[in-house]
Design an enzyme around this catalytic site. Sequence first.
Site, PDB file in Angstrom:
ATOM      1  N   ARG A 111       0.779  -1.284  -0.062  1.00 21.81           N
ATOM      2  CA  ARG A 111      -0.162   0.046   0.109  1.00 21.81           C
ATOM      3  C   ARG A 111       1.064   1.108   0.035  1.00 21.81           C
ATOM      4  NH1 ARG A 111      -3.456  -2.758   3.530  1.00 21.81           N
ATOM      5  NH2 ARG A 111      -5.282  -3.581   2.153  1.00 21.81           N
ATOM      6  N   LYS A 133       3.073  11.568 -11.465  1.00 23.48           N
ATOM      7  CA  LYS A 133       2.087  10.555 -12.059  1.00 23.48           C
ATOM      8  C   LYS A 133       2.876   9.274 -12.241  1.00 23.48           C
ATOM      9  CE  LYS A 133      -0.748  13.619 -14.794  1.00 23.48           C
ATOM     10  NZ  LYS A 133      -1.122  14.100 -16.120  1.00 23.48           N
ATOM     11  N   GLU A 184       9.533  18.188 -24.977  1.00 20.16           N
ATOM     12  CA  GLU A 184       8.771  18.670 -23.736  1.00 20.16           C
ATOM     13  C   GLU A 184       9.294  19.777 -23.147  1.00 20.16           C
ATOM     14  OE1 GLU A 184       6.271  16.812 -22.638  1.00 20.16           O
ATOM     15  OE2 GLU A 184       6.617  14.589 -23.370  1.00 20.16           O
ATOM     16  N   LYS A 226       7.135  23.135 -14.655  1.00 19.43           N
ATOM     17  CA  LYS A 226       6.411  22.206 -14.306  1.00 19.43           C
ATOM     18  C   LYS A 226       5.615  22.048 -12.829  1.00 19.43           C
ATOM     19  CE  LYS A 226       5.064  17.346 -14.666  1.00 19.43           C
ATOM     20  NZ  LYS A 226       5.067  16.209 -15.298  1.00 19.43           N
ATOM     21  N   GLU A 236      -4.528  17.253 -11.323  1.00 20.19           N
ATOM     22  CA  GLU A 236      -5.104  17.647 -12.497  1.00 20.19           C
ATOM     23  C   GLU A 236      -6.613  18.061 -12.458  1.00 20.19           C
ATOM     24  OE1 GLU A 236      -3.169  15.761 -15.559  1.00 20.19           O
ATOM     25  OE2 GLU A 236      -5.002  15.786 -16.802  1.00 20.19           O
ATOM     26  N   ARG A 240      -3.300  21.680 -14.371  1.00 21.58           N
ATOM     27  CA  ARG A 240      -2.476  20.547 -14.751  1.00 21.58           C
ATOM     28  C   ARG A 240      -2.550  20.148 -16.065  1.00 21.58           C
ATOM     29  NH1 ARG A 240       0.636  16.276 -11.107  1.00 21.58           N
ATOM     30  NH2 ARG A 240       1.791  15.353 -12.830  1.00 21.58           N
ATOM     31  N   ASN A 244      -0.485  18.941 -20.840  1.00 20.95           N
ATOM     32  CA  ASN A 244      -0.895  17.650 -21.797  1.00 20.95           C
ATOM     33  C   ASN A 244      -1.027  18.363 -23.320  1.00 20.95           C
ATOM     34  OD1 ASN A 244      -1.572  14.985 -20.836  1.00 20.95           O
ATOM     35  ND2 ASN A 244      -2.855  16.222 -19.346  1.00 20.95           N
ATOM     36  N   HIS A 247      -0.387  16.250 -26.407  1.00 24.80           N
ATOM     37  CA  HIS A 247      -0.343  14.980 -25.852  1.00 24.80           C
ATOM     38  C   HIS A 247      -1.721  14.143 -26.246  1.00 24.80           C
ATOM     39  CE1 HIS A 247       3.194  16.114 -23.893  1.00 24.80           C
ATOM     40  NE2 HIS A 247       3.359  14.868 -23.257  1.00 24.80           N
ATOM     41  N   HIS A 251      -0.630  10.823 -28.098  1.00 22.22           N
ATOM     42  CA  HIS A 251      -0.942   9.602 -27.348  1.00 22.22           C
ATOM     43  C   HIS A 251      -1.738   8.391 -28.595  1.00 22.22           C
ATOM     44  CE1 HIS A 251      -0.483  10.647 -23.017  1.00 22.22           C
ATOM     45  NE2 HIS A 251       0.618  10.398 -23.676  1.00 22.22           N
ATOM     46  N   HIS A 263       7.967   8.927 -27.979  1.00 19.55           N
ATOM     47  CA  HIS A 263       7.070   9.781 -27.334  1.00 19.55           C
ATOM     48  C   HIS A 263       7.137  11.119 -27.650  1.00 19.55           C
ATOM     49  CE1 HIS A 263       4.303  11.313 -24.397  1.00 19.55           C
ATOM     50  NE2 HIS A 263       5.235  12.144 -23.752  1.00 19.55           N
TER      51      HIS A 263
HETATM   52  N1  GLY Z   1       2.986  15.061 -18.291  1.00 20.82           N
HETATM   53  C1  GLY Z   1       2.040  15.783 -17.761  1.00 20.82           C
HETATM   54  C2  GLY Z   1       1.791  15.858 -16.499  1.00 20.82           C
HETATM   55  O1  GLY Z   1       2.870  15.354 -15.508  1.00 20.82           O
HETATM   56  O2  GLY Z   1       0.825  16.511 -15.858  1.00 20.82           O
END
Ligand code: GLY
Length: 361
Positions: A111, A133, A184, A226, A236, A240, A244, A247, A251, A263
């Site tokens: 956990r 993330k 990025e 960031k 998010e 946040r 993206n 993206h 994706h 990527h």
């Molecule tokens: N890569 C986008 C984020 O971390 O929100």
Amino acid sequence: MNCVQIELGDRSYEMQIGPSILKKMLGDVQGPAMFVVDDNVMPLLGNVISFGGEQTLMTMFASETNKTMGSVEKIWDAMLNAGHDRETTLVAIGGGIVGDVGGFAAATYMRGVELIQVPTTLLAMVDASIGGKTGVNTKRTRSNGSEIMGKNLAGAFWQPKKVIADIQMLQSLDARQLRCGIAECVKHAMLGNPVLLTFIESNAAAILNCELEVMEELVFQSASIKAKVVSRDEREGGERALLNLGHTFAHAMEPMPELDLLHGEAVSIGLVAAACCSEALGMVGVGFVDHMREVLTKLGLPSRMQTALPVSEFVSMMKLDKKNKGGQMRLVLPEGDCGAVITDGVDLETISLALRAVGAC
Ligand code: GLY
């Protein structure tokens, strides 16, 4: 050495950025630890870390097809077999795939155990290692019946205790991987940060040569952008999602084997596709898309796909995007000279036009 602070109350942490800092920083990891190391990075570590006693090691082959629950299970098994308990720190050393998979294993083992992210690629330093993330890809069936990976569709938010970015590691990256990270950085610049965009444009040659001082500044500026966004919107709920930018398109492109895109390359084309949507919707001035293509080309990044696949293939993948709500497609689109907005309900015609502009048929 530069430091970036990620402010998240009692889960705040620091990112340390500098050349040749790895040995000292990893030396500070005390007590039981599980090091999960990218196969490609292992030979570079030399005498940087010594394992033994309560500090154990496993290596991982990092590929998008290997970014699965199977890889997470292998980490759980290795930790159980080595007798690790909740006091263990998982240290993920490698690119974004190792960080995401290792991070998800840390979030779920017993956990949750502490995590240290040690990004070794530019992409992981400026993006994947910051903000918590973690996750894996899941299998999807394509319209032709074949299987492809759905990007990052299962995962968890799990903040690290620390991020260590040793800039020296970047010099071992191949040129293609380095360029992926640059994509990025361009994305971060396009989110209302003209200073970073100017820095990238005027230092393009030094960046492509991976000159250490310039790279440290690039990582510091990009990671700071960031960090601020994550500090304001960890989960998010709103802002946040701007990270993206490009993206949703990327994706959808990245899993297509015919396109052979990494990527960052898919992100580069995705940025152009998003800009094409904005141009069609009158959100950016005339010439915006051309300028973007020019910048990306100068950085050795692609702005269109080399194989023409049907628009419908991409649209069906884009419909799976995690940002979508109530079946409505949600896109992040450039706006004005240097900014972006979250936009709901962009019509299919505009999306198709943008996809065709980057090489779909
Ligand atoms: N890569 C986008 C984020 O971390 O929100």
